[in-house]
Write a protein that holds these residues in place. Structure first.
Motif, mmCIF file in Angstrom:
data_model
loop_
_atom_site.group_PDB
_atom_site.id
_atom_site.type_symbol
_atom_site.label_atom_id
_atom_site.label_comp_id
_atom_site.label_asym_id
_atom_site.label_seq_id
_atom_site.Cartn_x
_atom_site.Cartn_y
_atom_site.Cartn_z
ATOM 1 N N GLN A 178 0.833 -1.208 0.000
ATOM 2 C CA GLN A 178 0.000 0.000 0.000
ATOM 3 C C GLN A 178 0.866 1.256 0.000
ATOM 4 O O GLN A 178 0.590 2.216 -0.736
ATOM 5 C CB GLN A 178 -0.921 -0.003 1.214
ATOM 6 N N ALA A 207 2.519 1.677 -3.489
ATOM 7 C CA ALA A 207 1.584 2.206 -4.483
ATOM 8 C C ALA A 207 1.336 3.692 -4.267
ATOM 9 O O ALA A 207 1.292 4.480 -5.221
ATOM 10 C CB ALA A 207 0.274 1.423 -4.429
ATOM 11 N N ALA A 208 1.192 4.088 -3.010
ATOM 12 C CA ALA A 208 0.954 5.503 -2.693
ATOM 13 C C ALA A 208 2.151 6.365 -3.075
ATOM 14 O O ALA A 208 1.993 7.553 -3.393
ATOM 15 C CB ALA A 208 0.644 5.653 -1.210
ATOM 16 N N LYS A 260 -6.949 -2.055 -6.713
ATOM 17 C CA LYS A 260 -7.304 -0.690 -6.302
ATOM 18 C C LYS A 260 -6.336 0.363 -6.814
ATOM 19 O O LYS A 260 -6.737 1.507 -7.051
ATOM 20 C CB LYS A 260 -7.366 -0.619 -4.776
ATOM 21 N N THR A 261 -5.083 -0.007 -6.982
ATOM 22 C CA THR A 261 -4.063 1.006 -7.300
ATOM 23 C C THR A 261 -3.490 0.906 -8.704
ATOM 24 O O THR A 261 -2.868 1.859 -9.183
ATOM 25 C CB THR A 261 -2.887 0.913 -6.309
#
Length: 321
Positions: free
Chosen positions: A106, A109-110, A164-165
């Motif tokens: 996460q 990806a951010a 999601k990403t």
């Protein structure tokens, strides 16, 4: 001459058995390697830099580690231990292997990282292919250990992150990895062969998949060049899949030693292992674990070394050219 673009990969698990192999493969393919460390250590000649991140878990701060990173290769995790230890440390296994992995993905990806490679385990598929078809990537997960369940849960979480990403995620499920400084069964077996210890494997007729550390590292580098889209899972193994007895003979051949294999019936050997409190070794010694290499073959990748070449390298020998 066109200079290739500068690319940096964040590598976790550099101090583990597989880490130096992966770092060397990445650098050979033109990557700069930044190691994520739990604590300060000495020189890291296989890396171009390092960053302290502390313990791996769901709250690890990856902010500084991910600055300027193009890809993440995640090797770190809580590894195989006897079942009783895994049970006693179940929460720690899930915190490290599952929550830690998902949180890193996460954060990556951010931070704009587009490529994430995760070392999972064939334990996600199960422990044995006795009486069934070879393991495939498409099989429903059937982990039999806490370690395997943590890896399966991590894969599930990574799949959600990929959806999601849009980050490309590769999960690699290797069988037993062997190489120089390998621990566990390979170290025990190679030391026994070196010491001319008779081995009770003469009547074992199983088949098992193995993979050289060089081949795992080679496939990781291959996937970084061809990340694809979404999440993909691959079972990576050597081309040959052989019995425990034959694997012992191949170690002996690499060492230039004859291996004495005693004709002990499998049931008797299994009984001895249970009495000795080594039930966790029954699967890896007696049972079959065969994998379907169709998907890995179709990817275009080919093993960097054969099983015999890998064993020579693992035992400090130079393979013939």
């Amino acid at each position: 001459m066109i200079t290739p673009p500068h690319r940096t990969a964040l590598l976790t698990g550099i101090t583990g058995f597989l880490g130096p192999y992966v770092a060397a493969a990445l650098r050979a393919d033109g990557w700069s390697v930044r190691a994520a460390l739990r604590r300060p250590i000495g020189d890291l000649p296989a890396c171009d830099g390092s960053v302290l991140v502390g313990d791996l878990g769901g709250a690890t701060d990856w902010t500084d580690a991910l600055v300027g990173i193009d890809a993440v290769v995640h090797l770190a995790g809580r590894a195989h231990r006897p079942p009783a230890v895994q049970l006693a440390e179940q929460d720690l296994y899930f915190e490290t292997n599952t929550a830690g992995t998902i949180h890193l993905a996460q954060a990556a990806a951010a931070a704009g990282v587009r490529n994430f490679v995760f070392i999972s385990s064939i334990a996600v598929n199960g422990v044995s292919t006795d009486g069934r078809a070879p393991f495939r990537e498409s099989d429903a997960p059937a982990p039999q250990s806490i370690y395997g369940r943590t890896k399966a849960a991590a894969e599930d979480g990574l799949g959600e992150v990929a959806v999601k990403t849009g980050m490309a995620v590769t999960a690699i499920r290797p069988p037993m990895i062997y190489g120089a400084n390998a621990k566990g069964s390979f170290r025990i077996l190679s030391r026994a062969v070196t010491a001319h210890v008779p081995l009770p494997f003469g009547m074992i007729r199983n088949r098992r998949a193995f993979v050289a550390a060089e081949n795992v590292a080679s496939f990781i580098s291959f996937r970084l060049e061809r990340p694809g889209h979404g999440m993909e899972t691959y079972i990576v193994s050597d081309e040959e899949q052989i019995s425990t007895a034959e694997f012992s003979r191949r170690i002996g051949r690499a060492l230039g030693r004859n291996v004495l294999l005693l004709p002990v019936p499998e049931k008797a050997l299994g009984f001895v292992l249970r009495v000795a409190g080594a039930t966790h070794l029954i699967e890896s010694i007696l049972h079959s674990l065969v994998v379907d290499t169709g998907k890995i073959d179709r990817s275009g990748w080919r093993p960097a070394v054969s099983l015999d070449q890998g064993l020579l390298l693992a035992l400090g020998k130079t393979p013939p050219k």
